[in-house]
Enzyme design. Sequence first.
Site, PDB file in Angstrom:
ATOM      1  N   ASP A  13       0.852  -1.189   0.000  1.00 34.41           N
ATOM      2  CA  ASP A  13       0.000   0.000   0.000  1.00 34.41           C
ATOM      3  C   ASP A  13       0.894   1.247   0.000  1.00 34.41           C
ATOM      4  O   ASP A  13       2.093   1.162   0.303  1.00 34.41           O
ATOM      5  CB  ASP A  13      -0.911  -0.025   1.222  1.00 34.41           C
ATOM      6  CG  ASP A  13      -1.913   1.104   1.222  1.00 34.41           C
ATOM      7  OD1 ASP A  13      -2.524   1.354   0.177  1.00 34.41           O
ATOM      8  OD2 ASP A  13      -2.063   1.754   2.277  1.00 34.41           O
ATOM      9  N   ASP A  15      -0.484   5.182   0.655  1.00 35.87           N
ATOM     10  CA  ASP A  15      -0.885   6.182   1.647  1.00 35.87           C
ATOM     11  C   ASP A  15      -0.794   5.591   3.049  1.00 35.87           C
ATOM     12  O   ASP A  15      -1.375   4.544   3.332  1.00 35.87           O
ATOM     13  CB  ASP A  15      -2.323   6.652   1.382  1.00 35.87           C
ATOM     14  CG  ASP A  15      -2.460   7.396   0.070  1.00 35.87           C
ATOM     15  OD1 ASP A  15      -1.861   8.466  -0.061  1.00 35.87           O
ATOM     16  OD2 ASP A  15      -3.161   6.884  -0.825  1.00 35.87           O
ATOM     17  N   ASP A 224      -1.497  -0.224   6.118  1.00 37.95           N
ATOM     18  CA  ASP A 224      -1.687   0.484   7.384  1.00 37.95           C
ATOM     19  C   ASP A 224      -3.121   0.432   7.883  1.00 37.95           C
ATOM     20  O   ASP A 224      -3.411   0.946   8.958  1.00 37.95           O
ATOM     21  CB  ASP A 224      -1.263   1.951   7.234  1.00 37.95           C
ATOM     22  CG  ASP A 224      -2.223   2.734   6.350  1.00 37.95           C
ATOM     23  OD1 ASP A 224      -2.407   2.328   5.176  1.00 37.95           O
ATOM     24  OD2 ASP A 224      -2.797   3.736   6.817  1.00 37.95           O
TER      25      ASP A 224
END
Length: 278
Positions: A13, A15, A224
Amino acid sequence: MTDLDDVRGLIIDMDGVLWHGNHPMAGLQAFFAALRDRDLPFILATNNASLTQQQYVDKLSSMGVIVLADEILTSSMATARYLNQRIPANKRRVFVIGEEGLKQPLCDEGFTLTELYEVNQPDKGINDRGADLVVSGLDRTLTWDKLATATLNIRAGAAFYATNSDTTLPTELGEVMGNGGVLAALTAATGVKPISIGKPQPILYQQALDILNILPEHTVAIGDRLDTDILGAVNAGIRSILVLSGVSTEQDMQQLDFKPTWVMQDIREVTIRLLACA
């Protein structure tokens, strides 16, 4: 803690993992240097639908990291590929809530974009040039007119799709509203829930696995967010690392019936673990 020496590919990922907004995470360059040193293939797979492949390449370049366009897979690209495999040639008019990162992949796959207030209203004899599909992604130029046009098309029978359903987006200022807020508004106005392509659905991960050409058991996802990155990995049958540099916390895991395989502070810790297996 099981080591990472059997990992042959990563799905990462962006962001909250590699940056917050335009601020790179500490250790970003060292992380990618470790991947290259280990000759470890990866796909940067993001739910963020706002940027194109090339814009992500340029963003990473501005942070001192060189990646190839083929190493980036966005939820927009995954959505366009998914629709291209399922939508017939005579049903390819699309009204988009989103930015260039969504519009370009749809055009590349042969879809035609409709404009504001082009709506199918054959019963009123106005026109039949509305959208067959409405696709919503992150749109930082969102207006009432866009929402109204999407609502009218959905209520007229257009199929409703979403690149992702993330309720928030981590930025350098904190968490801001994501595409999920727009989906909630359109669902409230139409009574129709969209088909979402991005994480936690397995589609994005499955497409990334196809690109990597690596078995799921030898692939690890890094993210996250428990509700998207980690749950998506569970749904795709791959192991995962939750980094605590973005949205989710260790306390959040106590409320869930699924868990990441590993929890690490950030990509600096991931780098250390990878290098220890070299």
